[in-house]
Scaffold this active site. Structure first.
Site, PDB file in Angstrom:
ATOM      1  N   TYR A 173       0.980  -0.887  -0.091  1.00 51.11           N
ATOM      2  CA  TYR A 173       1.126  -2.193  -0.735  1.00 51.11           C
ATOM      3  C   TYR A 173       1.338  -2.128  -2.244  1.00 51.11           C
ATOM      4  CZ  TYR A 173      -0.522  -3.720   3.833  1.00 51.11           C
ATOM      5  OH  TYR A 173      -0.639  -3.937   5.190  1.00 51.11           O
ATOM      6  N   HIS A 182       6.740 -10.242   4.001  1.00 50.05           N
ATOM      7  CA  HIS A 182       5.791  -9.131   4.095  1.00 50.05           C
ATOM      8  C   HIS A 182       6.157  -8.099   3.055  1.00 50.05           C
ATOM      9  CE1 HIS A 182       4.154 -10.747   7.756  1.00 50.05           C
ATOM     10  NE2 HIS A 182       5.388 -10.932   8.177  1.00 50.05           N
ATOM     11  N   HIS A 212       0.342 -11.718  13.173  1.00 56.54           N
ATOM     12  CA  HIS A 212       0.452 -11.105  14.493  1.00 56.54           C
ATOM     13  C   HIS A 212      -0.469 -11.733  15.525  1.00 56.54           C
ATOM     14  CE1 HIS A 212       2.296  -8.332  11.728  1.00 56.54           C
ATOM     15  NE2 HIS A 212       1.142  -8.018  11.182  1.00 56.54           N
ATOM     16  N   ARG A 247       6.213  -0.182  11.361  1.00 57.20           N
ATOM     17  CA  ARG A 247       4.816   0.248  11.399  1.00 57.20           C
ATOM     18  C   ARG A 247       4.305   0.221  12.848  1.00 57.20           C
ATOM     19  NH1 ARG A 247       1.665  -2.857   6.785  1.00 57.20           N
ATOM     20  NH2 ARG A 247       0.045  -1.411   7.501  1.00 57.20           N
ATOM     21  N   GLU A 295       9.127 -16.349   5.960  1.00 54.42           N
ATOM     22  CA  GLU A 295       8.051 -15.370   6.146  1.00 54.42           C
ATOM     23  C   GLU A 295       8.326 -14.167   5.244  1.00 54.42           C
ATOM     24  OE1 GLU A 295       8.550 -13.547   9.946  1.00 54.42           O
ATOM     25  OE2 GLU A 295       6.548 -12.651   9.979  1.00 54.42           O
ATOM     26  N   ASN A 299       3.145 -15.350   3.443  1.00 56.48           N
ATOM     27  CA  ASN A 299       2.783 -14.018   3.911  1.00 56.48           C
ATOM     28  C   ASN A 299       1.426 -14.183   4.579  1.00 56.48           C
ATOM     29  OD1 ASN A 299       1.956 -11.442   4.421  1.00 56.48           O
ATOM     30  ND2 ASN A 299       2.456 -10.629   2.400  1.00 56.48           N
ATOM     31  N   ARG A 326      -6.286  -2.190  -1.972  1.00 51.99           N
ATOM     32  CA  ARG A 326      -6.088  -1.801  -0.567  1.00 51.99           C
ATOM     33  C   ARG A 326      -4.861  -0.892  -0.428  1.00 51.99           C
ATOM     34  NH1 ARG A 326      -3.093  -6.679   2.768  1.00 51.99           N
ATOM     35  NH2 ARG A 326      -3.781  -5.385   4.492  1.00 51.99           N
ATOM     36  N   PRO A 364      -5.014 -13.292   4.581  1.00 49.54           N
ATOM     37  CA  PRO A 364      -6.151 -12.393   4.395  1.00 49.54           C
ATOM     38  C   PRO A 364      -5.789 -11.052   3.781  1.00 49.54           C
ATOM     39  CG  PRO A 364      -5.610 -12.614   6.726  1.00 49.54           C
ATOM     40  CD  PRO A 364      -4.837 -13.666   5.992  1.00 49.54           C
ATOM     41  N   ASN A 365      -6.647 -10.614   2.893  1.00 47.62           N
ATOM     42  CA  ASN A 365      -6.588  -9.290   2.253  1.00 47.62           C
ATOM     43  C   ASN A 365      -5.495  -9.149   1.201  1.00 47.62           C
ATOM     44  OD1 ASN A 365      -8.792  -8.107   3.761  1.00 47.62           O
ATOM     45  ND2 ASN A 365      -7.442  -8.213   5.526  1.00 47.62           N
ATOM     46  N   ALA A 416      -2.498 -10.330   8.296  1.00 52.08           N
ATOM     47  CA  ALA A 416      -2.728  -9.968   9.701  1.00 52.08           C
ATOM     48  C   ALA A 416      -2.610 -11.164  10.647  1.00 52.08           C
ATOM     49  CB  ALA A 416      -4.103  -9.327   9.842  1.00 52.08           C
TER      50      ALA A 416
END
Ligand code: DQA
Length: 144
Positions: free
Chosen positions: A22, A99, A79, A106, A97, A73, A17, A9-10, A76
């Site tokens: 990013y 990111h 998590h 963060r 994975e 990736n 964003r 997502p996103n 969200a």
């Protein structure tokens, strides 16, 4: 060899964003970058992006006996999603994975990753390069 690159997502909102986190490059640029790395490594590349958890699960399931490595990736869902973890475990395809940001530097909640439990490696905080590193790792052509 065929690698599947999954973005959650996103990630389709890259370039719009939170650019300070990013970056300014958009999702199309990420796809181009990944395809270019595929050509360089001599591996086939399939790309998938969705904002929907179930669609991501379907995509992982559809990789069964068809795909040799998964770069994911999960955004969200990293998590929160036991479903993505279970899907990766179910297909038992080597996975990494990725990111864009360093999730460990963060908010506390970003330090938790369910999918990590089914991944061979995590590359976080390297921007687009993290995808290259994961692809190289899975292609067995690790950069030193
Ligand atoms: C992200 C980090 C996640 O915490 C966040 O929810 C994202 C992007 C990254 O690439 O840095 O959507 O996965």
């Amino acid at each position: 060899m065929k690698l599947l690159i999954i973005n959650g997502p996103n990630l389709n909102m890259l370039g719009i964003r939170e650019k300070h986190l990013y970056g300014a490059r958009d999702y199309a640029a990420l796809c181009e970058y990944v395809k270019e790395q595929g050509r360089r490594l001599g591996v086939e590349v399939e790309l998938f992006q969705s904002n929907h958890e179930g669609a991501l699960v379907d995509c992982i399931q559809a990789a069964y006996q068809r795909i040799d490595g998964i770069v994911i990736n999960p955004g969200a869902y990293t998590h929160t999603s036991v479903a993505l973890l279970d899907a990766l475990k179910a297909v038992d395809i080597p996975a990494c994975e990725v990111h864009l940001t360093d999730v460990n530097a963060r908010e506390e909640f970003r330090k938790i990753s369910y999918v990590r439990l089914a991944c061979k490696k995590t590359f976080a905080g390297y921007g687009f390069d993290g995808y290259r590193m994961a692809m190289e790792y899975l292609a067995g052509k690790q950069a030193e």
